[in-house]
Enzyme design. Structure first.
Site, PDB file in Angstrom:
ATOM      1  N   HIS A  68       0.847  -1.196   0.000  1.00 43.07           N
ATOM      2  CA  HIS A  68       0.000   0.000   0.000  1.00 43.07           C
ATOM      3  C   HIS A  68       0.877   1.240   0.000  1.00 43.07           C
ATOM      4  O   HIS A  68       1.729   1.397   0.868  1.00 43.07           O
ATOM      5  CB  HIS A  68      -0.898   0.025   1.241  1.00 43.07           C
ATOM      6  CG  HIS A  68      -2.109  -0.838   1.101  1.00 43.07           C
ATOM      7  ND1 HIS A  68      -3.257  -0.629   1.822  1.00 43.07           N
ATOM      8  CD2 HIS A  68      -2.350  -1.920   0.318  1.00 43.07           C
ATOM      9  CE1 HIS A  68      -4.160  -1.540   1.481  1.00 43.07           C
ATOM     10  NE2 HIS A  68      -3.626  -2.343   0.582  1.00 43.07           N
ATOM     11  N   TYR A 120       4.011   6.609  10.076  1.00 42.48           N
ATOM     12  CA  TYR A 120       3.161   5.450   9.768  1.00 42.48           C
ATOM     13  C   TYR A 120       3.970   4.353   9.069  1.00 42.48           C
ATOM     14  O   TYR A 120       3.796   3.158   9.350  1.00 42.48           O
ATOM     15  CB  TYR A 120       1.980   5.888   8.886  1.00 42.48           C
ATOM     16  CG  TYR A 120       0.897   4.838   8.762  1.00 42.48           C
ATOM     17  CD1 TYR A 120      -0.152   4.772   9.679  1.00 42.48           C
ATOM     18  CD2 TYR A 120       0.930   3.890   7.734  1.00 42.48           C
ATOM     19  CE1 TYR A 120      -1.133   3.800   9.581  1.00 42.48           C
ATOM     20  CE2 TYR A 120      -0.047   2.911   7.620  1.00 42.48           C
ATOM     21  CZ  TYR A 120      -1.077   2.876   8.545  1.00 42.48           C
ATOM     22  OH  TYR A 120      -2.039   1.908   8.447  1.00 42.48           O
ATOM     23  N   LYS A 153       1.178   0.010  15.014  1.00 42.51           N
ATOM     24  CA  LYS A 153       2.593  -0.065  15.405  1.00 42.51           C
ATOM     25  C   LYS A 153       2.971  -1.285  16.261  1.00 42.51           C
ATOM     26  O   LYS A 153       4.157  -1.622  16.363  1.00 42.51           O
ATOM     27  CB  LYS A 153       2.972   1.190  16.209  1.00 42.51           C
ATOM     28  CG  LYS A 153       3.061   2.444  15.377  1.00 42.51           C
ATOM     29  CD  LYS A 153       4.365   2.492  14.615  1.00 42.51           C
ATOM     30  CE  LYS A 153       4.319   3.420  13.432  1.00 42.51           C
ATOM     31  NZ  LYS A 153       4.084   2.762  12.137  1.00 42.51           N
TER      32      LYS A 153
HETATM   33  P1  RFL Z   1       1.681 -11.716  21.826  1.00 40.48           P
HETATM   34  O1  RFL Z   1       1.184 -11.766  20.440  1.00 40.48           O
HETATM   35  O2  RFL Z   1       0.749 -11.307  22.896  1.00 40.48           O
HETATM   36  O3  RFL Z   1       2.315 -13.133  22.159  1.00 40.48           O
HETATM   37  C1  RFL Z   1       2.719 -13.485  23.463  1.00 40.48           C
HETATM   38  C2  RFL Z   1       2.680 -14.994  23.605  1.00 40.48           C
HETATM   39  O4  RFL Z   1       3.106 -15.351  24.925  1.00 40.48           O
HETATM   40  C3  RFL Z   1       2.238 -16.342  25.444  1.00 40.48           C
HETATM   41  N1  RFL Z   1       2.268 -16.282  26.919  1.00 40.48           N
HETATM   42  C4  RFL Z   1       2.953 -17.164  27.684  1.00 40.48           C
HETATM   43  N2  RFL Z   1       3.734 -18.194  27.362  1.00 40.48           N
HETATM   44  C5  RFL Z   1       4.293 -18.888  28.395  1.00 40.48           C
HETATM   45  N3  RFL Z   1       4.093 -18.568  29.697  1.00 40.48           N
HETATM   46  C6  RFL Z   1       3.305 -17.536  30.064  1.00 40.48           C
HETATM   47  N4  RFL Z   1       3.121 -17.230  31.338  1.00 40.48           N
HETATM   48  C7  RFL Z   1       2.703 -16.770  29.037  1.00 40.48           C
HETATM   49  N5  RFL Z   1       1.904 -15.687  29.012  1.00 40.48           N
HETATM   50  C8  RFL Z   1       1.648 -15.408  27.732  1.00 40.48           C
HETATM   51  C9  RFL Z   1       0.885 -15.989  24.859  1.00 40.48           C
HETATM   52  O5  RFL Z   1       0.008 -17.110  24.863  1.00 40.48           O
HETATM   53  C10 RFL Z   1       1.280 -15.539  23.460  1.00 40.48           C
HETATM   54  O6  RFL Z   1       1.281 -16.615  22.539  1.00 40.48           O
HETATM   55  O7  RFL Z   1       2.944 -10.714  21.949  1.00 40.48           O
HETATM   56  P2  RFL Z   1       4.118 -10.452  20.875  1.00 40.48           P
HETATM   57  O8  RFL Z   1       4.659 -11.724  20.328  1.00 40.48           O
HETATM   58  O9  RFL Z   1       5.041  -9.483  21.530  1.00 40.48           O
HETATM   59  O10 RFL Z   1       3.383  -9.726  19.631  1.00 40.48           O
HETATM   60  C11 RFL Z   1       2.833  -8.453  19.741  1.00 40.48           C
HETATM   61  C12 RFL Z   1       1.640  -8.305  18.779  1.00 40.48           C
HETATM   62  O11 RFL Z   1       0.782  -9.400  18.960  1.00 40.48           O
HETATM   63  C13 RFL Z   1       0.868  -6.990  19.008  1.00 40.48           C
HETATM   64  O12 RFL Z   1       1.757  -5.921  19.254  1.00 40.48           O
HETATM   65  C14 RFL Z   1      -0.008  -6.595  17.792  1.00 40.48           C
HETATM   66  O13 RFL Z   1      -1.006  -7.543  17.560  1.00 40.48           O
HETATM   67  C15 RFL Z   1      -0.663  -5.219  18.006  1.00 40.48           C
HETATM   68  N6  RFL Z   1      -1.579  -4.817  16.928  1.00 40.48           N
HETATM   69  C16 RFL Z   1      -1.108  -4.283  15.740  1.00 40.48           C
HETATM   70  N7  RFL Z   1       0.226  -4.171  15.527  1.00 40.48           N
HETATM   71  C17 RFL Z   1       0.705  -3.700  14.333  1.00 40.48           C
HETATM   72  O14 RFL Z   1       1.926  -3.584  14.177  1.00 40.48           O
HETATM   73  N8  RFL Z   1      -0.135  -3.343  13.277  1.00 40.48           N
HETATM   74  C18 RFL Z   1      -1.484  -3.435  13.404  1.00 40.48           C
HETATM   75  O15 RFL Z   1      -2.174  -3.178  12.429  1.00 40.48           O
HETATM   76  C19 RFL Z   1      -2.030  -3.897  14.675  1.00 40.48           C
HETATM   77  N9  RFL Z   1      -3.347  -4.028  14.846  1.00 40.48           N
HETATM   78  C20 RFL Z   1      -2.974  -4.966  17.090  1.00 40.48           C
HETATM   79  C21 RFL Z   1      -3.832  -4.555  16.018  1.00 40.48           C
HETATM   80  C22 RFL Z   1      -3.505  -5.515  18.250  1.00 40.48           C
HETATM   81  C23 RFL Z   1      -4.871  -5.641  18.379  1.00 40.48           C
HETATM   82  N10 RFL Z   1      -5.352  -6.218  19.592  1.00 40.48           N
HETATM   83  C24 RFL Z   1      -6.334  -7.209  19.660  1.00 40.48           C
HETATM   84  C25 RFL Z   1      -4.651  -5.954  20.834  1.00 40.48           C
HETATM   85  C26 RFL Z   1      -5.199  -4.675  16.134  1.00 40.48           C
HETATM   86  C27 RFL Z   1      -5.735  -5.202  17.311  1.00 40.48           C
HETATM   87  C28 RFL Z   1      -7.241  -5.266  17.385  1.00 40.48           C
HETATM   88  C1  PHB Z   2      -5.984  -4.352  10.898  1.00 43.00           C
HETATM   89  O1  PHB Z   2      -6.310  -5.172  11.760  1.00 43.00           O
HETATM   90  O2  PHB Z   2      -6.079  -4.600   9.685  1.00 43.00           O
HETATM   91  C2  PHB Z   2      -5.492  -3.025  11.318  1.00 43.00           C
HETATM   92  C3  PHB Z   2      -5.505  -2.675  12.665  1.00 43.00           C
HETATM   93  C4  PHB Z   2      -5.043  -1.413  13.044  1.00 43.00           C
HETATM   94  C5  PHB Z   2      -4.588  -0.530  12.086  1.00 43.00           C
HETATM   95  C6  PHB Z   2      -4.559  -0.885  10.745  1.00 43.00           C
HETATM   96  C7  PHB Z   2      -5.008  -2.145  10.377  1.00 43.00           C
HETATM   97  O3  PHB Z   2      -4.168   0.713  12.451  1.00 43.00           O
END
Ligand code: RFL
Ligand code: PHB
Length: 389
Positions: A72, A384, A296
């Site tokens: 994109h 971004y 992020k």
């Molecule tokens: P995770 O993905 O939470 O993984 C951590 C893992 O550790 C396990 N765990 C344990 N294992 C052993 N012993 C324990 N005591 C434990 N406790 C936990 C868990 O089961 C899990 O498997 O962290 P990690 O790897 O640091 O990854 C981070 C990302 O997941 C997170 O930053 C992103 O998803 C955030 N995020 C977004 N980031 C982006 O860069 N671009 C995006 O567009 C974006 N959109 C989002 C998002 C996060 C969202 N939510 C639901 C918070 C959109 C949403 C809606």
């Molecule tokens: C996505 O889940 O596609 C997503 C989430 C947060 C953003 C952009 C995309 O800021």
């Protein structure tokens, strides 16, 4: 069991770190609380910065992303129906890749299964011991049996609610936090996206985001109350609310269908520092959270992992501790900038409970300033698409 680096958590941070260490010949074991299907079932990030794309390539797992990812070169902001395209390519010569976190995690899992080190799934009661010294240990239970891993270092990649950060004595870590008074209700649907690019919309009823996973799978979000329940949102109610928050011309194009996932995510800003205690190093959501508005979270996690991997490679390859000693300060400098950007995007685009007429005019004037200033747009595009490490 003995290893060089014990990794807690098999989310994207833990799996990527394990993969990079494997390729550098550094022994590691990953310990994960959940099973692989649970980890893959979490629908999260969708937007990858160029630095994340490069890391995925360097890790040797870029083939599917190259084929299926959607580059994109811009995104759209809309404010009460007025629209503004941010042209990343023209403004800063960069782009992002739309490729879901689920896909990245799956690609990492498959690579691990083919040629990676051990991953212990389903480990309960994971505990860290002696992390203040040079000989830390991890203990856990698996199917009723006790397991132990002796190691040189522990990488805490276990997310916001993990055990790693909680194992650091309270007087050796400081945290900064803001919890926002709303959440995001997200829907995943197998229908073509409403637009070729992401649309971030500010509306008096609240924020909305149109995103996607592919040409045939869309991801939509609407701002909702922090204490709302997903059961109260039928698909029809969700799509009605989404349409009302979009430019009518866009709303008319929306193709709806049965949701294949629907969940509410709370919004939070959080940083814990420093990200090292003795032989424990934190990476990703274990140390910091951003509200998803700036896309992020995953990208920050990946840049932490790159720096941590380089530090371990320096330690085991060149016998230098400089990378490990400098890790926390190096990554925190970038993390705070992403925290600022994510907070700013969130403040501009959402309706806060205390948003009065004055604050809405300030939000509007921020949008008008962006619309009229190439420099302001370039700043948005620079943040971004990702600041350098
Ligand atoms: P995770 O993905 O939470 O993984 C951590 C893992 O550790 C396990 N765990 C344990 N294992 C052993 N012993 C324990 N005591 C434990 N406790 C936990 C868990 O089961 C899990 O498997 O962290 P990690 O790897 O640091 O990854 C981070 C990302 O997941 C997170 O930053 C992103 O998803 C955030 N995020 C977004 N980031 C982006 O860069 N671009 C995006 O567009 C974006 N959109 C989002 C998002 C996060 C969202 N939510 C639901 C918070 C959109 C949403 C809606
Ligand atoms: C996505 O889940 O596609 C997503 C989430 C947060 C953003 C952009 C995309 O800021």
């Amino acid at each position: 069991m003995r290893t060089q680096v014990a990794i807690i958590g098999a989310g994207p941070s833990g799996l990527m770190l394990g993969r990079l260490l494997d390729r550098a010949g550094i022994d590691n074991v990953i310990v994960e609380r959940q099973g692989p299907d649970y980890v893959l079932g979490r629908i999260r990030a969708g937007v990858l910065e160029q630095g994340t794309v490069d890391l995925i390539e360097e890790a040797g797992i870029g083939a599917r992303m190259r084929q299926e990812g959607l580059p994109h070169t811009g995104c759209e902001l809309s404010f009460d129906g007025d629209t503004l395209r941010i042209d990343f390519d023209a403004l800063v010569g960069r782009s992002v890749m739309v490729y879901g976190q689920t896909a990245v995690t799956r690609d990492l899992m498959e690579a691990h299964r083919r040629e990676g080190g051990p991953v212990v799934y389903g480990a309960s009661d994971v505990r860290l011991h002696d992390i203040d010294g040079p000989a830390p240990r991890i203990t856990y239970a698996l199917d009723g049996e006790a397991g132990e891993i002796a190691c040189d270092f522990v990488a805490g990649c276990d997310g916001f609610r993990g055990v790693s950060r909680a194992s650091i004595p309270a007087d050796r870590i400081r945290s900064y936090e803001r919890v926002y008074p709303f959440g995001w209700l997200g829907v995943l649907v197998d229908r073509p996206p409403v637009s070729d690019e992401l649309i971030y919309a500010h509306h008096e009823r609240g924020f909305a985001l149109c995103s996607m996973r592919s040409q045939v799978r869309s991801r939509y979000y609407v701002q909702c109350g922090a204490d709302e329940r997903v059961e109260d949102w039928s698909d029809d109610r969700f799509y009605d609310e989404l349409r009302r928050r979009l430019d009518p011309a866009v709303a008319d194009r929306l193709v709806t269908g049965p949701s294949i996932e629907k969940s509410i995510a709370p919004l939070r800003s959080f940083v814990a520092e420093p990200m090292r205690f003795g032989s424990l190093f934190l990476a990703g959501d274990a140390a910091h959270i951003v509200p998803p508005t700036g896309a992020k979270g995953l990208n920050l996690a990946m840049s932490d992992v790159r720096c941590l991997y380089e530090a371990f490679a320096d330690h085991y390859g060149a016998g230098s501790s400089a990378g490990l000693d400098g890790y926390s300060a190096r990554v925190l400098a970038r993390i705070w900038k992403a925290e600022r950007f994510s907070w700013w995007m969130t403040s501009l685009l959402h309706i806060f409970p205390d948003t009065d007429r004055f604050s809405r005019r300030i939000q509007r004037s921020e949008f008008d300033y962006l619309a009229g200033s190439r420099l302001a747009q370039a700043s948005l595009a620079e943040n971004y698409t990702g600041l350098p490490i």
